[in-house]
Design an enzyme around this catalytic site. Structure first.
Site: not given
Ligand code: AMP
Length: 214
Positions: A13, A87, A126, A160, A171
């Site tokens: 994404k 989400r 990554r 990360r 996740r």
């Molecule tokens: P991402 O970079 O999108 O993979 O997000 C990393 C982490 O941030 C996720 O595993 C969640 O802990 C938190 N996170 C990101 N976006 C959301 C969201 N829309 N709702 C809840 N938690 C989020």
């Protein structure tokens, strides 16, 4: 044009959102990036979310909806790309209400489909440029041999904290339990289109372009 990129962690994404920013002047709104920024700034909210993120769980709807509402107040001439948001069904309802209040709508929801084992392989390989955020992958797009980012020449690369197999499994579980119901939600509204997310970056970009220009 406002769009959502929907898909499990590691589906690509962020990579595709960055392309759309470059090619179409859209504005990427990644709640993951906003939360990482909050945690590195050492605020009270940042401290609260850090542990939740490292465990691979979702932070509360209240926090992420607040972050998005703040950003939507800014200008986005080329439209917004929602990356990693919504989400949950609660977040999806809130986004609909926020856009409606602004006299705007969603134009497309693109579901990026990738199977789980490919995700584990992708995510554990990554890294990103610490300067410009360009995404690299040891298997498919390694850091150049001279150790410099091909976009900005930066020499620091980050992995990360939550890009390890344990966090990723959690996740994925969160994705299937709480986020995948959005596939039906947007399908029912007639907004959803699926694209195969496993191909080369250019192929996936082409498939997304075809949806947006249809
Ligand atoms: P991402 O970079 O999108 O993979 O997000 C990393 C982490 O941030 C996720 O595993 C969640 O802990 C938190 N996170 C990101 N976006 C959301 C969201 N829309 N709702 C809840 N938690 C989020």
């Amino acid at each position: 044009m406002n769009i959502i990129l929907l898909g499990p962690p590691g589906a690509g994404k962020g990579t595709q959102a960055r392309r759309l920013v470059e090619e179409r002047g859209m504005t990427q709104l990644s709640t993951g990036d906003m939360l990482r920024e909050a945690r590195s700034s050492g605020t009270e909210m940042g401290r609260k979310v850090a542990e939740v993120m490292d465990r691979g769980e979702l932070v509360t709807d209240e926090i992420v909806i607040g972050l998005i509402a703040e950003k939507l107040a800014g200008d986005a001439g080329g439209g917004f790309i929602f990356d990693g948001f919504p989400r949950t069904l609660g977040q999806a309802d809130a986004l609909g209400a926020l856009l409606e209040r602004m006299g705007q709508k969603l134009d497309a929801v693109i579901e990026m489909r990738v199977d789980d084992e490919a995700l584990v392989a992708r995510i554990t390989a990554r890294s990103t440029c610490g300067n410009c955020g360009e995404v690299y992958n040891d298997l498919t797009k390694p850091i150049p041999a001279d150790g410099k980012c091909s976009k900005c020449g930066g020499t620091e690369f980050k992995r990360r904290a939550d890009d390890n197999e344990g966090s990723l499994r959690q996740r994925l579980m969160e994705y299937y339990k709480k986020t995948s119901p959005l596939i039906g939600y947007y399908y029912a509204k007639g907004d959803l289109t699926g694209v195969e997310g496993l191909g080369e970056i250019d192929e996936v970009s082409g498939a997304i372009k075809a949806v947006l220009d249809a």
